[in-house]
Scaffold this motif. Structure first.
Motif, short mmCIF file in Angstrom:
data_model
loop_
_atom_site.label_atom_id
_atom_site.label_comp_id
_atom_site.label_asym_id
_atom_site.label_seq_id
_atom_site.Cartn_x
_atom_site.Cartn_y
_atom_site.Cartn_z
N ARG A 247 0.85 -1.19 0.00
CA ARG A 247 0.00 0.00 0.00
C ARG A 247 0.88 1.24 0.00
O ARG A 247 1.64 1.46 0.93
N CYS A 248 0.74 2.07 -1.02
CA CYS A 248 1.66 3.20 -1.20
C CYS A 248 1.13 4.52 -0.64
O CYS A 248 1.89 5.47 -0.50
N THR A 249 -0.17 4.59 -0.35
CA THR A 249 -0.77 5.85 0.07
C THR A 249 -1.00 5.88 1.58
O THR A 249 -1.49 4.91 2.16
N VAL A 250 -0.64 7.00 2.19
CA VAL A 250 -0.73 7.18 3.64
C VAL A 250 -1.75 8.26 3.95
O VAL A 250 -1.79 9.30 3.27
N LEU A 251 -2.56 8.05 4.98
CA LEU A 251 -3.51 9.04 5.46
C LEU A 251 -2.96 9.66 6.75
O LEU A 251 -2.68 8.95 7.71
N VAL A 252 -2.80 10.98 6.75
CA VAL A 252 -2.30 11.70 7.93
C VAL A 252 -3.44 12.55 8.49
O VAL A 252 -4.11 13.27 7.74
N SER A 253 -3.68 12.45 9.78
CA SER A 253 -4.75 13.25 10.40
C SER A 253 -4.23 13.94 11.66
O SER A 253 -3.11 13.68 12.10
N ASN A 254 -5.06 14.82 12.21
CA ASN A 254 -4.72 15.66 13.36
C ASN A 254 -3.60 16.64 13.04
O ASN A 254 -2.75 16.96 13.88
N LEU A 255 -3.60 17.12 11.79
CA LEU A 255 -2.66 18.17 11.39
C LEU A 255 -3.13 19.52 11.93
O LEU A 255 -4.30 19.69 12.28
N VAL A 276 5.18 10.93 -4.50
CA VAL A 276 4.56 11.02 -5.82
C VAL A 276 3.64 12.23 -5.87
O VAL A 276 3.76 13.10 -6.73
N ARG A 277 2.67 12.29 -4.95
CA ARG A 277 1.77 13.46 -4.89
C ARG A 277 1.16 13.56 -3.49
O ARG A 277 1.13 12.58 -2.74
N ILE A 278 0.66 14.77 -3.18
CA ILE A 278 0.05 15.04 -1.88
C ILE A 278 -1.26 15.79 -2.08
O ILE A 278 -1.36 16.67 -2.95
N ASN A 283 -12.48 19.08 2.77
CA ASN A 283 -13.61 18.88 3.65
C ASN A 283 -13.19 18.44 5.04
O ASN A 283 -13.97 18.44 5.98
N LYS A 284 -11.93 18.03 5.18
CA LYS A 284 -11.34 17.69 6.48
C LYS A 284 -9.97 18.37 6.53
O LYS A 284 -8.95 17.75 6.22
N PRO A 285 -9.91 19.63 6.90
CA PRO A 285 -8.67 20.41 6.77
C PRO A 285 -7.50 19.90 7.63
O PRO A 285 -6.38 20.35 7.42
N ASP A 286 -7.77 19.00 8.58
CA ASP A 286 -6.66 18.46 9.37
C ASP A 286 -6.24 17.08 8.86
O ASP A 286 -5.53 16.35 9.54
N HIS A 287 -6.69 16.72 7.64
CA HIS A 287 -6.34 15.44 7.02
C HIS A 287 -5.58 15.68 5.72
O HIS A 287 -5.79 16.69 5.03
N ALA A 288 -4.72 14.72 5.36
CA ALA A 288 -4.02 14.77 4.07
C ALA A 288 -3.72 13.35 3.61
O ALA A 288 -3.55 12.44 4.42
#
Length: 450
Positions: A247-255, A276-278, A283-288
């Motif tokens: 799995r290459c994609t990571v979810l970051v929260s509580n930013l 690769v990209r970010i 709709n969830k400004p503390d998530h990426a």
């Protein structure tokens, strides 16, 4: 007490410790002119350019326990005042092993790839005619006996290959002279070979000891990145990293949405692999979402950054259910960025992967940069406890120790790839911690107060 010398004797040098590890430990104190690894004794001899540099190093490590890859090493002045050609050839007084013999006993450390008779023959035959090879498994690990036609060939091979890696970053050779007079080989197969008698039969099919090699060979394509990572961490993957994640994609929260942006996330996550990209989730400004170069790199990021503090928030880092990020107006592309750290020399960069630390390492600094300029550039991010500016391979670098991991992380996220004295600097976390800095608090305090 041993008389001061520019030669430093290092003990408890495990097989996972490389020459480069030792160089990093001592280069902040001055130029290193010679290094001899005594693998049979788990020791090393290291010669500084002058006695003053050696004294500075040993005075510092008298108060701070030096440690490499989690192993404590012990340093003292050597009885040698200078390393001679004889020392560098590996014949230092007291070297372990039996008398020179045409048969070599070879132990393979950090064996992340399968080693067969054919591989060993390719490695040892350039140094003389190899008559016989026998491989076997012992408590010390995978071993082999290599019989040359002449004593001279065995001497040359041991001198040339001792401590070398068969593959980049792994499969390290530990070579001693055997006390055997002649090898007996009954079969020509993957585990033994008599090159003087090609008519010997192969062993019966179905033996369990042969099957394992086939299994490993099939797994080699999947092992490639895992092997590089494992070798960088001293021979084994860090706990919690499987080496098989795809799995290459990571979810970051509580930013912290008021302070975070795509470039700052890039600066942090690019320590663990190419980006690769970010995409910041509106709709969830503390998530990426962050798409890494491959599953190994994503697994490193999740492992090392979960729970890290950034801009006053404790990050949550997990694998995303999305296999990749769809390109769009709200995504930032980094695939072709020259700031990606793993485009070249990936093995070296994996070696520096770690959780955030209080110390950061600055490279690509201009040659005329001053300590004051570096402090001025970084001090807005927190209390700088200590600094050390030094040269490595002719390039100016620096170590900066902050009061907390969060301050160091903020500095890295905000100041990686910024300009100092006209040069674009690169910043990473340092695992050396305080070991690398010759502490002189009074000088540092005066510097910060002025």
């Amino acid at each position: 007490m041993t008389e001061p010398s520019k030669v430093i004797h290092v003990r408890n040098v495990g097989h996972e410790i490389s020459e480069n590890d030792l160089l990093q430990l001592f280069q902040p104190f001055g130029v290193i002119t010679k290094l001899v690894m005594l693998r049979a004794k788990n020791q090393a001899l290291l010669q500084m350019q002058d006695i003053a540099s050696a004294i500075n190093a040993l005075q510092f490590y008298a108060n701070v326990q030096p440690s490499i890859r989690g192993r404590n090493v012990y340093v003292q002045f050597s009885s040698h005042q200078e390393l001679t050609n004889m020392d560098q050839a590996g014949h230092t007084r007291g070297d372990e092993g039996t008398k020179p013999n045409r048969i070599l006993l070879v132990t393979i450390h950090q064996m992340l790839y399968p080693i067969t008779v054919e591989v060993l023959h390719q490695v040892f035959s350039p140094h003389g005619f190899v008559e016989k090879i026998v491989t076997f498994q012992k408590s010390a690990g995978f071993q082999a006996l290599i019989q040359y036609q002449s004593h001279q060939s065995a001497l040359i091979a041991r001198s040339s290959l001792q401590g070398r890696n068969i593959y980049d970053g792994c499969c390290q050779l530990d070579i001693q002279f055997s006390n055997l007079d002649e090898l007996q080989v009954n079969y020509n197969n993957e585990r033994s070979r008599d090159f003087t008698n090609p008519s010997l039969p192969s062993e019966q099919r179905g033996r369990s000891s042969q099957g394992g090699y086939g299994d490993i060979a099939v797994a080699l394509p999947q092992m490639a990145n895992a092997a590089v990572i494992a070798s960088a961490f001293g021979g084994g993957l860090p706990p919690g990293i499987s080496g098989t994640n795809d799995r290459c994609t990571v979810l970051v929260s509580n930013l912290n949405p008021d302070r975070i942006d795509e470039d700052k996330l890039f600066n942090l996550f690019s320590i663990y692999g190419n980006i690769v990209r970010i995409k910041l989730l509106r709709n969830k400004p503390d998530h990426a979402l962050i798409q890494m170069g491959d599953g190994f790199q994503a697994e490193l990021a999740v492992h090392f950054l979960k729970g890290a503090m950034l801009f006053g928030k404790r990050l949550e880092v997990n694998f995303s259910k999305h296999p990749n990020i769809t390109t769009g107006a709200d995504t930032h592309e980094y695939m072709n960025s020259n700031l990606n750290r793993f485009n070249r020399n990936a093995a070296k960069n994996y070696r520096y992967c770690c959780s955030p630390t209080k110390m950061i390492h600055l490279s690509s600094l201009p040659q005329d940069v001053t300590e004051e300029e570096i402090v001025t550039h970084l001090e807005e991010h927190g209390t700088i406890v200590n600094t050390k500016v030094f040269e490595m391979n002719g390039k100016k670098q620096a170590l900066i120790l902050f009061e907390t991991e969060e301050q160091a992380t903020d500095a890295l996220v905000c100041k990686h790839a910024t300009s100092v004295g006209g040069s674009i600097i690169r910043i990473s976390f340092s695992q050396l911690q305080a070991n690398a800095l010759a502490l002189n608090f009074k000088q540092r305090r005066r510097l910060l107060e002025n």
